[in-house]
Scaffold this motif. Structure first.
Motif, mmCIF file in Angstrom:
data_model
loop_
_atom_site.group_PDB
_atom_site.id
_atom_site.type_symbol
_atom_site.label_atom_id
_atom_site.label_comp_id
_atom_site.label_asym_id
_atom_site.label_seq_id
_atom_site.Cartn_x
_atom_site.Cartn_y
_atom_site.Cartn_z
ATOM 1 N N ARG A 110 0.626 -1.250 -0.125
ATOM 2 C CA ARG A 110 -0.148 -0.084 0.128
ATOM 3 C C ARG A 110 0.766 1.390 0.062
ATOM 4 N NH1 ARG A 110 -2.722 -2.473 -2.469
ATOM 5 N NH2 ARG A 110 -3.575 -0.592 -2.733
ATOM 6 N N GLN A 111 2.011 1.340 0.811
ATOM 7 C CA GLN A 111 2.893 2.523 0.669
ATOM 8 C C GLN A 111 3.438 2.590 -0.681
ATOM 9 O OE1 GLN A 111 5.897 2.131 3.794
ATOM 10 N NE2 GLN A 111 7.180 3.501 2.624
ATOM 11 N N ALA A 114 0.919 4.393 -3.145
ATOM 12 C CA ALA A 114 0.869 5.665 -2.738
ATOM 13 C C ALA A 114 1.960 6.360 -3.158
ATOM 14 C CB ALA A 114 0.635 5.766 -1.130
ATOM 15 N N ALA A 115 3.049 5.795 -3.065
ATOM 16 C CA ALA A 115 4.257 6.601 -3.722
ATOM 17 C C ALA A 115 4.230 6.743 -5.032
ATOM 18 C CB ALA A 115 5.552 5.930 -3.036
ATOM 19 N N ASP A 117 1.705 6.671 -7.133
ATOM 20 C CA ASP A 117 0.642 7.462 -7.487
ATOM 21 C C ASP A 117 1.059 8.785 -7.450
ATOM 22 O OD1 ASP A 117 -1.346 5.781 -8.265
ATOM 23 O OD2 ASP A 117 -2.475 5.691 -6.097
ATOM 24 N N ALA A 118 1.783 9.177 -6.254
ATOM 25 C CA ALA A 118 2.116 10.556 -6.229
ATOM 26 C C ALA A 118 3.396 11.130 -7.409
ATOM 27 C CB ALA A 118 2.786 10.744 -4.967
ATOM 28 N N ASP A 130 -1.929 -1.346 -9.616
ATOM 29 C CA ASP A 130 -2.170 -2.062 -8.324
ATOM 30 C C ASP A 130 -2.695 -3.161 -8.438
ATOM 31 O OD1 ASP A 130 -2.624 -2.901 -5.699
ATOM 32 O OD2 ASP A 130 -3.942 -0.765 -5.306
#
Length: 254
Positions: A110-111, A114-115, A117-118, A130
């Motif tokens: 999940r981390q 998120a990274a 996506d950013a 994902d």
């Protein structure tokens, strides 16, 4: 002057059409389906489905797709023609009898998502995939982002303990503990593959583990695409060449 490994790669011949009791392990993208700008752009193909269906029947079920894609994606693209399959570099595996051997996702995925996506948010053409068990960062449509993408993925791997798996214009952070070679080895310990000659067919670096496993178990690897240093013993030019060769094997086994 070419190195020894480059010289070997440049001499790889076409694989035989009559291997002894073959067990076929086939990558998907770049092998059974042409590479596409985005993962979703690849779909079912009538000839691919027909060849896989006939090959599986002729080889008494000894055919498995071994891919970085999820099992759901494998089934969608192969039109359900693959009874046995391994997804997400061995983290998902459906045996020949339909039962499953799947690993649980590492919480750090999940981390990574998120990274990624950013990172992709202000870089047009960069895509994030994902897969729950892994996070993919695709930059085929934004090759200029490759250096920064590699730096990010490497840093995340070091910080989280996730396994970094480079591919063809994609970087994947995945739950550690397995790869395509591990998947091939596991299949070969089970029916209907046990006692057969493993043949791994792949196109990129993620397939090298599969080539090595097939060789260690008395079989061989087949590289698809441009010549390069590889653990494979044979080579085919492209997807059309793979389907033609598989069609020949199915005919020879009839």
């Amino acid at each position: 002057m070419p190195s020894a490994s480059e010289a070997i790669a440049s001499r790889l011949p076409k694989p035989p059409v009559t291997p002894t009791k073959p067990a076929m392990f086939l990558d998907l993208d770049g092998v059974l389906a042409p590479l596409a700008p985005t993962p979703d752009a690849v779909g079912p193909d009538a000839r691919r489905t027909e060849v896989l269906t006939r090959l599986t029947e002729r080889l008494d079920g000894r055919v498995a797709i071994v891919s970085g894609r999820t099992l759901n994606e494998i089934d969608r693209i192969s039109d359900g023609a693959a009874r046995a399959a391994s997804g997400v570099h061995g983290l998902q595996r459906r045996r020949g009898d339909g039962t499953f051997a799947n690993q649980a996702p590492d919480p750090a995925i999940r981390q990574a998502v998120a990274a990624f996506d950013a990172f992709a948010a202000d870089r047009p053409g960069v895509l994030v995939e994902d897969k729950e068990l892994s996070a993919g960062l695709h930059y085929r449509q934004a090759p200029g982002a490759s250096e920064d993408a590699i730096a990010l993925a490497t840093s995340l791997a070091q910080a989280t303990g996730l396994a970094l798996q480079p591919g063809s214009m994609v970087l994947e952070l995945k739950t550690p503990g397995t790869d395509k070679g591990v998947a091939v080895t596991a299949f070969m310990a089970e029916a209907p593959f046990k006692g057969a000659t493993p043949i791994m067919v792949g196109d990129d670096l993620t397939d090298e583990h599969g080539f090595e496993a097939a060789e260690a178990l008395g079989g061989f690897g087949v590289l698809v695409g441009p010549e390069r240093p590889t653990a494979a013993r044979y080579r085919l030019e492209d997807v059309a060449g793979v389907l033609d060769w598989l069609d020949e094997i199915a005919g020879a086994a009839a």
